[in-house]
Design a protein around this motif. Sequence first.
Motif, short mmCIF file in Angstrom:
data_model
loop_
_atom_site.label_atom_id
_atom_site.label_comp_id
_atom_site.label_asym_id
_atom_site.label_seq_id
_atom_site.Cartn_x
_atom_site.Cartn_y
_atom_site.Cartn_z
N LEU A 1 0.82 -1.22 0.00
CA LEU A 1 0.00 0.00 0.00
C LEU A 1 0.85 1.26 0.00
CD1 LEU A 1 -2.91 -0.99 2.41
CD2 LEU A 1 -2.89 -0.96 -0.08
N PHE B 1 2.12 1.83 -3.54
CA PHE B 1 1.06 2.41 -4.38
C PHE B 1 0.82 3.88 -4.05
CE2 PHE B 1 -1.34 -1.79 -5.44
CZ PHE B 1 -0.38 -2.05 -6.40
N ALA B 2 0.82 4.18 -2.77
CA ALA B 2 0.53 5.56 -2.36
C ALA B 2 1.69 6.49 -2.68
CB ALA B 2 0.21 5.59 -0.87
N ILE C 1 4.84 5.59 4.00
CA ILE C 1 4.66 6.29 2.72
C ILE C 1 5.77 7.31 2.53
CG2 ILE C 1 3.15 7.85 1.41
CD1 ILE C 1 0.76 6.44 2.72
N TYR D 1 3.84 6.30 -5.09
CA TYR D 1 4.08 6.53 -6.52
C TYR D 1 3.51 7.86 -7.01
CZ TYR D 1 4.64 5.65 -11.46
OH TYR D 1 5.01 5.77 -12.78
N PRO D 2 2.20 8.10 -6.86
CA PRO D 2 1.71 9.41 -7.31
C PRO D 2 2.31 10.57 -6.53
CG PRO D 2 -0.01 8.22 -6.15
CD PRO D 2 1.11 7.25 -6.36
N LEU D 3 2.62 10.34 -5.24
CA LEU D 3 3.18 11.44 -4.45
C LEU D 3 4.59 11.78 -4.92
CD1 LEU D 3 1.94 10.43 -0.90
CD2 LEU D 3 1.15 12.35 -2.27
N LEU E 1 1.32 3.22 8.19
CA LEU E 1 1.31 3.67 6.79
C LEU E 1 1.84 5.09 6.59
CD1 LEU E 1 -1.80 2.24 4.92
CD2 LEU E 1 0.57 2.18 4.17
#
Lengths: 282, 272
Positions: free
Chosen positions: B82, B85-86, B149, B88-90, B145
């Motif tokens: 997770l 995934f989180a 992240i 990556y866009p950030l 998380l």
Amino acid sequence: MVIVSLLPALALIGFFYLAPMIISIIYSFTNKTLVGSKSQEFDFVGISNYIFMFKDSRFIVSFINTLVFLIFSAVLGQQILGFIIAFLMQNKSKGLRKFVGTSVLLGWITPEVVVAFIFFAFFSVKGSLNDAIGLFGIGPIAWLFDFAMIAVIVANIWRGSAFSMLMYQAALSNVPDEAKESAMIDGANKFQVIFRIILPIIKGTIVTNTILVTIPTLGLFGVIFALTGGGPGNDTTTMPIYMYKQAFISYQIGYGTAMAIILLLLSILLSIFYIKSFRYEM
Amino acid sequence: MIRYLKKHVSTIVLIFIASLFIWPMLWVVSASFDAQATLTVRLPKDFTLDSYKAVLSNPSNYRSFLNSFIISFTQSTLVVILSMFAAYPLSRSTIKGKYRIMLSLLFITGLPITAIMVPVYMMFFNLKIINSLISTSLFLTAAVLPYSIWIMKNFMDDVPVSLEEAAWVDGANFFQTLKRIIVPVILPGMCVVFIMAFSGSWGNFFVPFILLSSVEKAPAAVAIYQFFGMWGRVAYGQLAAFSLLYTMPIVVLYFVAQRFMLSGFMFSGSLK
């Protein structure tokens, strides 16, 4: 569309972390209990939980205990010891650095309850510490009864100093040697170099680290709970311990959550400072 | 000469400090092999493995280790996936509010789990997901998380975008890009996140203590505490052996991955 991949993480954080916080704000204004009639049909009691808190002498004691514990174990203890270790380790041989670093880090990775058992043995009447001071003809001392707060503070310093050590190692490696050397040439002694040259240069790390060591100590539960259970009496009852006792032993959910909110507010305050210091450094 | 002496003094002080750290810890080792274990550090009078045999022959202790493993493994695996995934866009996109999301995540890392355990217990109770290894793992996932992240994003920022652009041109989709381009490069970062999450939940006491009420679901942290409550003040040898067995996996994990851990720490340290 790539942003979709953010959603699972945010949903999980929202559901398991933010929702309970909102629930706790609501519960803190009720007289909800864990069992009995008030567990379902509870009433809103306004801010009476909060008012009661400041009249509750045991809460006041737990608040003071928390402050004492925070200041002596984290803000001063872990940081000063962590800094001293990091400072002395500079320019030392790799073998020595590894030996000292590993010894300190072992405390950091030891699970909470095991830390409690280790210090239960260490501070017990027939424990290692009394053996040692016995060599000088002192004791034996019932540390866990007469000096329980000191025992939990030592346990937390033992457990947490590694973090500060690593932070200050990173910070000290960024202090330019020229600054130290030119001060030495000007006749400054070692302590003057530390206080006038090094500490001002690494003050950003000091601010950040103070907050980063305070947060886990503020929420520390397992070590104190397993070592002293908050006792003797309420001597080592910090806010998390008192909160636990109110909510799960006395079943006063409303009152317990009100206390959780105070704890949360304290950490929010710290967290804001942390982000401010972070922004400042960016 | 003075310099030489000073260097010596600081070495002695360092060794002294290190021994103060090791000293309390030695009890767990010495007592666990001592047939007449006491509370002090001493060489075992009668060397024995009986304490270990006693701990390991108890099926409920086995189960507690298995429970710990299920919780920690589920949690850290989920955290790695997770947070990747989180992150990556950030790391990649230029969306508005990215900075705000990062700061909010940082803000949440500053809130201790302890402060929300009472309402979490109520919520789990009302939703009837209390006393479940899965929901406990999910809660522990959410708890680490935000921090994970951050670390993952820092690792990802180091991956050159050009690599992915080539993949996009070749028609790779989101998952293929992650798998083929990002994962191989940030594998050390994933290890850091996994190990930090795993050792964090393996050592956590308060969360399972509150959320898992039945004996069959208790992980080692809780089982060992209950053992302490019942026998710990008598059977020191077994308490020490149990403690050592429980601590070992994290120590091993830590040493195996020390390289990754330290580089990861420096990362988070330099980007604080």
